[in-house]
Write a protein that holds these residues in place. Structure first.
Motif, PDB file in Angstrom:
ATOM      1  N   TYR A 140      22.159  54.349 107.717  1.00 47.96           N
ATOM      2  CA  TYR A 140      21.627  52.994 107.801  1.00 47.96           C
ATOM      3  C   TYR A 140      22.738  52.108 108.332  1.00 47.96           C
ATOM      4  O   TYR A 140      23.677  51.788 107.613  1.00 47.96           O
ATOM      5  N   VAL A 181      23.688  48.931 111.475  1.00 47.19           N
ATOM      6  CA  VAL A 181      23.235  48.013 112.514  1.00 47.19           C
ATOM      7  C   VAL A 181      23.580  48.537 113.895  1.00 47.19           C
ATOM      8  O   VAL A 181      24.425  49.414 114.051  1.00 47.19           O
ATOM      9  N   GLU A 209      16.532  55.915 115.383  1.00 49.08           N
ATOM     10  CA  GLU A 209      15.515  54.881 115.173  1.00 49.08           C
ATOM     11  C   GLU A 209      14.290  55.477 114.468  1.00 49.08           C
ATOM     12  O   GLU A 209      13.159  55.347 114.898  1.00 49.08           O
ATOM     13  N   HIS A 244      12.493  54.803 112.148  1.00 48.68           N
ATOM     14  CA  HIS A 244      11.405  53.932 111.698  1.00 48.68           C
ATOM     15  C   HIS A 244      10.323  53.738 112.762  1.00 48.68           C
ATOM     16  O   HIS A 244       9.246  53.236 112.454  1.00 48.68           O
ATOM     17  N   SER A 296      18.911  54.608 111.578  1.00 51.19           N
ATOM     18  CA  SER A 296      18.199  53.377 111.897  1.00 51.19           C
ATOM     19  C   SER A 296      18.975  52.152 111.424  1.00 51.19           C
ATOM     20  O   SER A 296      19.692  52.208 110.429  1.00 51.19           O
ATOM     21  N   THR A 337      17.007  49.620 110.784  1.00 56.91           N
ATOM     22  CA  THR A 337      15.932  49.141 109.911  1.00 56.91           C
ATOM     23  C   THR A 337      15.118  50.345 109.446  1.00 56.91           C
ATOM     24  O   THR A 337      14.043  50.614 109.968  1.00 56.91           O
ATOM     25  N   SER A 357      12.721  53.154 107.735  1.00 53.14           N
ATOM     26  CA  SER A 357      11.363  53.068 107.191  1.00 53.14           C
ATOM     27  C   SER A 357      11.454  52.943 105.670  1.00 53.14           C
ATOM     28  O   SER A 357      12.429  53.392 105.053  1.00 53.14           O
ATOM     29  N   TYR A 388      14.143  54.963 103.195  1.00 61.12           N
ATOM     30  CA  TYR A 388      15.086  54.205 102.380  1.00 61.12           C
ATOM     31  C   TYR A 388      14.832  54.459 100.891  1.00 61.12           C
ATOM     32  O   TYR A 388      15.772  54.631 100.108  1.00 61.12           O
ATOM     33  N   GLU A 398      25.520  54.008 104.375  1.00 58.94           N
ATOM     34  CA  GLU A 398      25.305  52.661 104.892  1.00 58.94           C
ATOM     35  C   GLU A 398      26.579  52.201 105.575  1.00 58.94           C
ATOM     36  O   GLU A 398      27.662  52.288 104.996  1.00 58.94           O
TER      37      GLU A 398
END
Length: 193
Positions: A26, A28, A124, A126, A159, A161, A163, A167, A179
């Motif tokens: 996770y 950015v 990605e 999600h 990702s 963001t 899913s 998460y 993270e």
């Protein structure tokens, strides 16, 4: 960035060696997820294993492909909808014959007949594009999970963001969670929650 990448890889591999075959990264955009993917792939390929990288169709840009080809050369096969039937057949034949160990593509690449498959990365994760709405209907994330369980391999979900399902599974200890927050890596185990 290199220290962060090494720490993330060490954490993922330690969790994998302790029986956790799915990790969620996770982080950015720009946090170094792609470098983590590349380093993991390099490690698995050096040990004689195959790998698949799934990306949303929209992300299958020449820049993405060139980054992987720049690192792994002709050992890469590309599968996506813009290929002609002949090009797709040629790529599948290369994979089936063991001429390449790394496959990059959209959701259908999850079915690629990669020899000694031990690593699947879903970038990605999600994105809704991993679900096929045409017959046969399937979710590439679920297929990847089944393939990895069958080979006792490693599944990486990445990702900025994630899913809700992924998460939740990571926060409840089903997946290993990494993270990447503001330049540092935080890992969580079920014990720390």
């Amino acid at each position: 960035m290199k220290f962060r990448t090494k720490k993330a890889i060490d954490e993922i591999l330690a969790a994998y060696n302790n029986g956790k075959n799915t990790s969620l990264i996770y982080g950015v955009t720009g946090s170094g997820k792609t470098e983590i993917y590349l380093s993991l792939i390099e490690r698995f390929l050096k040990n004689g294993y195959g790998a698949i990288v799934l990306v949303p169709e929209i992300s299958l840009t020449p820049q993405t492909v060139e980054r992987f080809k720049g690192r792994f050369g002709s050992n890469v096969a590309i599968i996506h909808s813009r290929l002609s039937e002949g090009e797709r057949f040629d790529e599948w034949r290369r994979i089936y014959n063991g001429e390449v160990s790394l496959v990059i593509g959209a959701r259908s690449a999850v079915f690629a007949p990669v020899k000694n498959l031990k690593l699947i990365i879903i970038d990605e994760e999600h994105e809704h594009t991993y679900k096929s709405e045409i017959t046969p209907k399937y979710d590439a994330r679920y297929v990847a999970k089944l393939r990895i369980e069958a080979t006792n391999g490693l599944l990486i979900l990445g990702s900025a963001t994630p899913s809700l399902e992924s998460y939740y599974n990571a926060k409840n200890g089903k997946y290993h969670l990494i993270e990447i927050l503001k330049g540092q890596i935080a890992t969580f185990s079920q014990k720390s929650l």
